[in-house]
Design a protein around this motif. Structure first.
Motif, short mmCIF file in Angstrom:
data_model
loop_
_atom_site.label_atom_id
_atom_site.label_comp_id
_atom_site.label_asym_id
_atom_site.label_seq_id
_atom_site.Cartn_x
_atom_site.Cartn_y
_atom_site.Cartn_z
N TRP A 27 -22.21 -0.62 -8.45
CA TRP A 27 -20.93 -1.06 -7.90
C TRP A 27 -20.80 -0.63 -6.44
CZ3 TRP A 27 -16.07 -1.44 -11.37
CH2 TRP A 27 -16.40 -2.11 -12.56
N LYS A 28 -19.98 -1.39 -5.74
CA LYS A 28 -19.72 -1.09 -4.33
C LYS A 28 -18.22 -1.17 -4.05
CE LYS A 28 -24.17 -2.89 -2.69
NZ LYS A 28 -24.83 -3.89 -1.81
N ALA A 29 -17.83 -0.53 -2.97
CA ALA A 29 -16.43 -0.59 -2.51
C ALA A 29 -16.42 -1.38 -1.21
CB ALA A 29 -15.88 0.82 -2.29
N LYS A 30 -15.56 -2.38 -1.16
CA LYS A 30 -15.49 -3.20 0.04
C LYS A 30 -14.26 -2.84 0.87
CE LYS A 30 -13.25 -7.19 -2.21
NZ LYS A 30 -13.39 -8.64 -2.51
N GLU A 31 -14.38 -3.04 2.16
CA GLU A 31 -13.28 -2.77 3.08
C GLU A 31 -12.47 -4.04 3.29
OE1 GLU A 31 -14.84 -1.20 6.67
OE2 GLU A 31 -15.43 0.72 5.79
N THR A 32 -11.17 -3.87 3.46
CA THR A 32 -10.29 -5.01 3.73
C THR A 32 -9.06 -4.54 4.46
OG1 THR A 32 -9.03 -6.82 2.72
CG2 THR A 32 -9.15 -4.76 1.49
N ASP A 33 -8.50 -5.41 5.28
CA ASP A 33 -7.25 -5.08 5.94
C ASP A 33 -6.08 -5.79 5.26
OD1 ASP A 33 -7.82 -7.67 6.68
OD2 ASP A 33 -7.44 -7.38 8.81
N ALA A 34 -6.37 -6.51 4.18
CA ALA A 34 -5.33 -7.23 3.43
C ALA A 34 -5.01 -6.44 2.16
CB ALA A 34 -5.79 -8.63 3.07
N LEU A 35 -3.77 -5.99 2.07
CA LEU A 35 -3.32 -5.21 0.93
C LEU A 35 -2.10 -5.92 0.32
CD1 LEU A 35 -3.46 -1.73 2.71
CD2 LEU A 35 -5.27 -2.82 1.36
N PRO A 36 -2.31 -6.98 -0.45
CA PRO A 36 -1.19 -7.79 -0.94
C PRO A 36 -0.17 -7.00 -1.73
CG PRO A 36 -3.24 -8.31 -2.10
CD PRO A 36 -3.61 -7.48 -0.94
N TRP A 37 -0.57 -5.96 -2.43
CA TRP A 37 0.35 -5.14 -3.22
C TRP A 37 1.28 -4.32 -2.35
CZ3 TRP A 37 -1.43 -0.53 -1.50
CH2 TRP A 37 -2.78 -0.46 -1.16
N LEU A 38 0.96 -4.22 -1.05
CA LEU A 38 1.82 -3.48 -0.13
C LEU A 38 2.92 -4.35 0.46
CD1 LEU A 38 2.27 -0.74 1.33
CD2 LEU A 38 0.63 -1.50 3.06
N ALA A 39 2.74 -5.67 0.41
CA ALA A 39 3.66 -6.59 1.08
C ALA A 39 5.09 -6.50 0.57
CB ALA A 39 3.15 -8.02 0.95
N THR A 40 5.26 -6.13 -0.70
CA THR A 40 6.60 -6.06 -1.27
C THR A 40 7.01 -4.63 -1.61
OG1 THR A 40 5.67 -6.52 -3.48
CG2 THR A 40 6.49 -8.40 -2.21
N ALA A 41 6.32 -3.65 -1.04
CA ALA A 41 6.65 -2.24 -1.29
C ALA A 41 7.46 -1.70 -0.12
CB ALA A 41 5.37 -1.42 -1.47
N ASN A 42 8.69 -1.31 -0.39
CA ASN A 42 9.55 -0.85 0.71
C ASN A 42 9.62 0.67 0.83
OD1 ASN A 42 11.22 -0.69 -1.71
ND2 ASN A 42 12.93 -0.30 -0.34
N ALA A 43 9.14 1.41 -0.17
CA ALA A 43 9.22 2.87 -0.12
C ALA A 43 7.92 3.46 -0.65
CB ALA A 43 10.40 3.38 -0.93
N ILE A 44 7.27 4.28 0.16
CA ILE A 44 5.97 4.83 -0.18
C ILE A 44 6.05 6.35 -0.22
CG2 ILE A 44 3.51 4.83 0.40
CD1 ILE A 44 4.64 2.05 -0.04
N PRO A 45 5.47 6.98 -1.24
CA PRO A 45 5.47 8.45 -1.31
C PRO A 45 4.80 9.07 -0.09
CG PRO A 45 4.83 7.51 -3.41
CD PRO A 45 4.85 6.37 -2.44
N LEU A 46 5.35 10.18 0.37
CA LEU A 46 4.79 10.94 1.48
C LEU A 46 4.58 12.38 1.04
CD1 LEU A 46 7.02 9.87 4.53
CD2 LEU A 46 4.65 9.18 4.12
N THR A 47 3.65 13.05 1.69
CA THR A 47 3.53 14.50 1.55
C THR A 47 4.15 15.14 2.79
OG1 THR A 47 1.39 14.68 2.68
CG2 THR A 47 1.36 14.19 0.31
N ILE A 48 4.49 16.40 2.68
CA ILE A 48 5.12 17.07 3.83
C ILE A 48 4.16 17.16 5.01
CG2 ILE A 48 6.76 18.38 2.44
CD1 ILE A 48 4.87 20.79 2.71
N ASP A 49 2.85 17.12 4.74
CA ASP A 49 1.88 17.17 5.83
C ASP A 49 2.01 15.95 6.75
OD1 ASP A 49 1.10 19.06 3.92
OD2 ASP A 49 -1.02 18.85 4.41
N GLU A 50 2.58 14.88 6.23
CA GLU A 50 2.66 13.63 6.99
C GLU A 50 3.94 13.50 7.80
OE1 GLU A 50 0.77 10.19 4.58
OE2 GLU A 50 1.66 11.51 3.08
#
Length: 277
Positions: A27-50
């Motif tokens: 198996w391989k992991a491919k790179e992409t700049d398209a993240l369709p699951w992110l298009a409708t996400a309005n709030a993303i978890p953060l860590t305090i480091d960020e």
């Protein structure tokens, strides 16, 4: 913001499968700049480091409920993300949270009584598979460099998550988190747009802390983090303006609106649906 969803899988994850050299040798992991699951996400978890970087682009708020977590708002309304297009491609300068960059991988326990965490992935992501191109996951029976990098990133993320939990425990201990509200005036509406349903630091109680606690918070960095969170709230108006410009903002509003954001299930409690044979 709502409480954690009822299923045991965190935000974005539809399934979890342990990564292993026997089943995924080719198996391989491919790179992409398209993240369709992110298009409708309005709030993303953060860590305090960020917080220091995220505060420049995203309002940092806290989820509601008994176990609040920090969230970076990429939109004020459910299903709205002003920083990506419909394909999930980032369209302008912003901060992409580590939670997003970690996907489709995560560390979790394969069984409730396990002492070690295992590297798992979401097989529905479309980012990992028997592709002709991409980064190899294994070199024989040993993890390839891509997996080593991923494992290191996930370990750092989990360590930051633990620091975040300790920080949130301190905020709760001193009763510093209150129900938040943001009121935004707009010339196309007679009434202001009022957003609620999130938590924020209570500045009045922060000012009332005793000298010893303030000293402690200053020494361990929590004071700077709270200020970063409070400064970041000014970005709510910037995001509202972006929503209106993109045609994603409400045209009129008669009542207050909850900032729609679900606190994802904790990574530590997520269980892979498909176990290693």
């Amino acid at each position: 913001m709502a409480s954690a969803p009822q299923n045991s899988l965190p935000l974005f994850y539809n399934d979890l499968m342990p990564l292993n050299s026997r089943d995924h040798a080719n198996w391989k992991a491919k790179e992409t700049d398209a993240l369709p699951w992110l298009a409708t996400a309005n709030a993303i978890p953060l860590t305090i480091d960020e917080f220091p970087l995220a505060q420049r682009y995203l309002p940092i708020v806290f989820s509601s409920g008994d176990n609040p977590i920090p969230l970076g708002l990429m939109g004020l309304n459910e299903g709205v993300n002003v920083y990506v297009d419909s394909d999930g491609r980032v369209t302008g300068p912003t901060y992409v949270p580590a939670y997003v960059r970690r996907y489709p991988f995560m560390l979790t326990k394969l069984t409730p009584d396990a002492t070690d965490l295992s590297l798992c992935f979401d097989p529905t992501s479309g980012l990992i598979g028997e592709f002709e191109e991409g980064h190899a996951l294994f070199d024989g029976d040993k993890p390839a460099e891509a997996v080593e990098r991923t494992l290191n990133f996930c370990e750092q993320f989990d360590q930051a998550a633990q620091r975040t939990k300790m920080a949130m425990d301190e905020f709760k201990k001193h009763d510093l988190i209150m129900d938040g509200e943001v009121s935004i005036e707009h010339n196309q509406s007679e009434q202001p747009f009022v957003y609620r349903g999130f938590g924020m630091i209570n500045e009045e109680k922060l000012r009332e802390l005793d000298a010893e606690t303030v000293k402690q918070f200053n020494q361990n960095g929590l004071l700077a983090l709270m200020h970063a969170h409070l400064f970041s709230l000014n970005m709510t108006r910037e995001i509202f303006g972006m929503q209106v410009q993109q045609g994603k903002g409400p045209v009129s509003q008669q009542a207050a609106t909850d900032v729609q954001a679900d606190a994802p299930a904790a990574a530590e409690t997520a269980k892979p649906k498909k176990k290693k044979k």
